[in-house]
Design a protein around this motif. Structure first.
Motif, PDB file in Angstrom:
ATOM      1  N   ASN A 147      45.965  26.080  40.889  1.00 38.82           N
ATOM      2  CA  ASN A 147      45.127  26.562  41.975  1.00 38.82           C
ATOM      3  C   ASN A 147      45.839  27.621  42.809  1.00 38.82           C
ATOM      4  OD1 ASN A 147      43.906  26.239  44.967  1.00 38.82           O
ATOM      5  ND2 ASN A 147      42.379  25.719  43.424  1.00 38.82           N
ATOM      6  N   GLN A 148      45.203  28.786  42.916  1.00 36.64           N
ATOM      7  CA  GLN A 148      45.742  29.906  43.688  1.00 36.64           C
ATOM      8  C   GLN A 148      44.902  30.115  44.948  1.00 36.64           C
ATOM      9  OE1 GLN A 148      48.587  31.674  42.318  1.00 36.64           O
ATOM     10  NE2 GLN A 148      48.443  29.885  40.970  1.00 36.64           N
ATOM     11  N   ASN A 149      45.490  30.728  45.934  1.00 31.79           N
ATOM     12  CA  ASN A 149      44.766  31.073  47.152  1.00 31.79           C
ATOM     13  C   ASN A 149      44.143  32.452  46.960  1.00 31.79           C
ATOM     14  OD1 ASN A 149      43.814  31.686  49.679  1.00 31.79           O
ATOM     15  ND2 ASN A 149      45.703  31.222  50.758  1.00 31.79           N
ATOM     16  N   MET A 150      42.875  32.467  46.567  1.00 29.27           N
ATOM     17  CA  MET A 150      42.197  33.735  46.297  1.00 29.27           C
ATOM     18  C   MET A 150      41.897  34.510  47.579  1.00 29.27           C
ATOM     19  SD  MET A 150      41.611  34.029  42.873  1.00 29.27           S
ATOM     20  CE  MET A 150      40.047  34.832  42.517  1.00 29.27           C
ATOM     21  N   GLY A 151      42.081  33.885  48.717  1.00 37.40           N
ATOM     22  CA  GLY A 151      41.893  34.549  49.991  1.00 37.40           C
ATOM     23  C   GLY A 151      43.161  35.136  50.566  1.00 37.40           C
ATOM     24  N   HIS A 152      44.205  35.221  49.748  1.00 41.61           N
ATOM     25  CA  HIS A 152      45.486  35.766  50.212  1.00 41.61           C
ATOM     26  C   HIS A 152      45.765  37.088  49.495  1.00 41.61           C
ATOM     27  CE1 HIS A 152      49.711  36.177  51.252  1.00 41.61           C
ATOM     28  NE2 HIS A 152      49.551  35.197  52.127  1.00 41.61           N
ATOM     29  N   LEU A 176      35.490  43.282  43.326  1.00 42.82           N
ATOM     30  CA  LEU A 176      35.754  42.145  44.217  1.00 42.82           C
ATOM     31  C   LEU A 176      34.442  41.409  44.440  1.00 42.82           C
ATOM     32  CD1 LEU A 176      38.102  43.970  46.747  1.00 42.82           C
ATOM     33  CD2 LEU A 176      38.770  42.374  44.952  1.00 42.82           C
ATOM     34  N   TRP A 177      34.425  40.139  44.026  1.00 42.04           N
ATOM     35  CA  TRP A 177      33.179  39.362  43.955  1.00 42.04           C
ATOM     36  C   TRP A 177      33.246  38.180  44.922  1.00 42.04           C
ATOM     37  CZ3 TRP A 177      31.268  34.612  43.501  1.00 42.04           C
ATOM     38  CH2 TRP A 177      29.989  34.414  42.967  1.00 42.04           C
ATOM     39  N   ASP A 178      32.245  38.058  45.788  1.00 36.13           N
ATOM     40  CA  ASP A 178      32.118  36.889  46.674  1.00 36.13           C
ATOM     41  C   ASP A 178      31.234  37.244  47.859  1.00 36.13           C
ATOM     42  OD1 ASP A 178      32.438  34.334  47.665  1.00 36.13           O
ATOM     43  OD2 ASP A 178      34.329  34.726  48.656  1.00 36.13           O
ATOM     44  N   HIS A 179      31.285  36.421  48.897  1.00 38.07           N
ATOM     45  CA  HIS A 179      30.690  36.778  50.178  1.00 38.07           C
ATOM     46  C   HIS A 179      31.469  37.945  50.772  1.00 38.07           C
ATOM     47  CE1 HIS A 179      27.926  33.430  50.598  1.00 38.07           C
ATOM     48  NE2 HIS A 179      28.880  32.556  50.350  1.00 38.07           N
ATOM     49  N   PHE A 187      35.490  37.259  51.058  1.00 42.20           N
ATOM     50  CA  PHE A 187      36.173  36.717  49.882  1.00 42.20           C
ATOM     51  C   PHE A 187      36.939  35.441  50.241  1.00 42.20           C
ATOM     52  CE2 PHE A 187      35.647  41.249  49.883  1.00 42.20           C
ATOM     53  CZ  PHE A 187      34.825  41.411  48.770  1.00 42.20           C
ATOM     54  N   ALA A 188      36.148  34.396  50.533  1.00 41.91           N
ATOM     55  CA  ALA A 188      36.692  33.142  51.051  1.00 41.91           C
ATOM     56  C   ALA A 188      37.153  32.207  49.944  1.00 41.91           C
ATOM     57  CB  ALA A 188      35.644  32.439  51.910  1.00 41.91           C
ATOM     58  N   ASP A 189      38.239  31.516  50.230  1.00 42.51           N
ATOM     59  CA  ASP A 189      38.753  30.434  49.392  1.00 42.51           C
ATOM     60  C   ASP A 189      38.671  29.158  50.233  1.00 42.51           C
ATOM     61  OD1 ASP A 189      40.614  28.501  48.266  1.00 42.51           O
ATOM     62  OD2 ASP A 189      41.349  30.117  46.993  1.00 42.51           O
ATOM     63  N   ASP A 190      37.664  28.316  49.945  1.00 38.20           N
ATOM     64  CA  ASP A 190      37.440  27.137  50.782  1.00 38.20           C
ATOM     65  C   ASP A 190      38.584  26.143  50.700  1.00 38.20           C
ATOM     66  OD1 ASP A 190      35.095  28.205  51.636  1.00 38.20           O
ATOM     67  OD2 ASP A 190      33.776  26.725  50.688  1.00 38.20           O
ATOM     68  N   THR A 191      39.172  25.975  49.523  1.00 37.42           N
ATOM     69  CA  THR A 191      40.273  25.018  49.377  1.00 37.42           C
ATOM     70  C   THR A 191      41.448  25.408  50.263  1.00 37.42           C
ATOM     71  OG1 THR A 191      39.637  24.444  47.115  1.00 37.42           O
ATOM     72  CG2 THR A 191      41.922  23.987  47.769  1.00 37.42           C
ATOM     73  N   SER A 192      41.743  26.691  50.303  1.00 38.90           N
ATOM     74  CA  SER A 192      42.874  27.178  51.092  1.00 38.90           C
ATOM     75  C   SER A 192      42.489  27.464  52.539  1.00 38.90           C
ATOM     76  CB  SER A 192      43.461  28.447  50.464  1.00 38.90           C
ATOM     77  OG  SER A 192      43.866  28.205  49.132  1.00 38.90           O
ATOM     78  N   GLY A 193      41.175  27.535  52.820  1.00 35.79           N
ATOM     79  CA  GLY A 193      40.727  27.815  54.174  1.00 35.79           C
ATOM     80  C   GLY A 193      41.083  29.208  54.645  1.00 35.79           C
ATOM     81  N   ARG A 194      41.000  30.177  53.730  1.00 36.36           N
ATOM     82  CA  ARG A 194      41.421  31.534  54.069  1.00 36.36           C
ATOM     83  C   ARG A 194      40.519  32.547  53.392  1.00 36.36           C
ATOM     84  NH1 ARG A 194      44.607  35.943  53.853  1.00 36.36           N
ATOM     85  NH2 ARG A 194      46.330  36.183  55.354  1.00 36.36           N
TER      86      ARG A 194
END
Length: 244
Positions: A147-152, A176-179, A187-194
């Motif tokens: 698991n990587q922090n895609m919001g970093h 770049l795909w996301d909100h 480009f939020a990563d919910d697991t990392s909260g970032r």
């Protein structure tokens, strides 16, 4: 006040684009020095690594799918759609993606995202798989990287460097795909909260050190003037939604 013209040569500098403020007086060595150093197949030009134009593959598409949020089923569906085309000799489609264990129901309501695709991040080349409705999981799982922090921004830097080194081409597109949130980023990563701030997206592209011919925002609100201005000098063309 009046505009003052500056003779860059009098400062032993050259007039060139400095990637941030537009054209300015910059040290000559900054135009021929790249940090990090350019990988094979890339040449240093104006402080960024550009393709040398001598590669067999015309294009590499780098697709960054930050799907660890409520768009997870849409991420699954979009990758499924990519598989109906797959990579070719002319175009490599490479993806870094993750999905959310909190949002697993597929869009057609006929099933859920496989547990093998959850709580992990995957980096893979998209294979040709014409049947819609299920991903080619074997190829995807082989690219599991924890698991990587895609919001970093460091994660985005690493993906760009990896993709351009592993799949050299004459031109590069980053999607770049996301909100998206426009000038604030997204480009939020919910697991990392970032999530990625706009300045961090620019910083990641600058930090990767590779000139991108196209940056495509598959996200809301990113087709804004402020976004284009932030990326000026690091990319060739920006694509964003003309609506939301």
């Amino acid at each position: 006040g009046a505009i003052q013209m500056v003779d860059c040569a009098s400062y032993e500098h050259e007039c060139a684009q400095d990637l941030v403020t537009g054209y300015n007086c910059v040290p000559p060595e900054s135009l021929t020095t790249c940090d990090p150093e350019c990988e094979p197949g890339l040449v240093c030009q104006d402080g960024l690594c550009h393709s040398d134009g001598l590669q067999d593959r015309p294009w590499t598409l780098l697709i960054y799918v930050a799907g660890d949020n409520n768009l997870s089923p849409f991420a699954y569906d979009d990758i499924d759609e990519m598989e109906t085309v797959g990579s070719t000799d002319d175009v490599a489609i490479v993806v870094q993606a993750e999905f959310s264990s909190d949002h697993t129901e597929l869009l057609d309501g006929e099933g859920e995202i496989s547990p093998t695709l959850l709580d992990n991040t995957f980096r893979f080349e998209v294979d040709y798989h014409p049947e819609r409705g299920a991903l080619s999981e074997d190829a995807i799982v082989q690219g599991a990287m924890g698991n990587q922090n895609m919001g970093h921004p460091d994660t985005l830097i690493d993906f760009i460097r990896w993709g351009t080194a592993a799949y050299p081409a004459n031109r590069y597109l980053l999607a770049l795909w996301d909100h998206g949130g426009g000038w604030t980023g997204g480009f939020a990563d919910d697991t990392s909260g970032r999530d990625l701030r706009l300045s961090e997206i620019r910083g990641a592209i600058e930090g990767a050190g590779v000139y991108l011919d196209v940056v495509d925002f598959d996200a809301c609100f990113m087709g804004q003037y402020e976004v284009a201005l932030e990326l000026h000098g690091f990319i060739g063309v920006m694509v964003g939604s003309e609506d939301v």
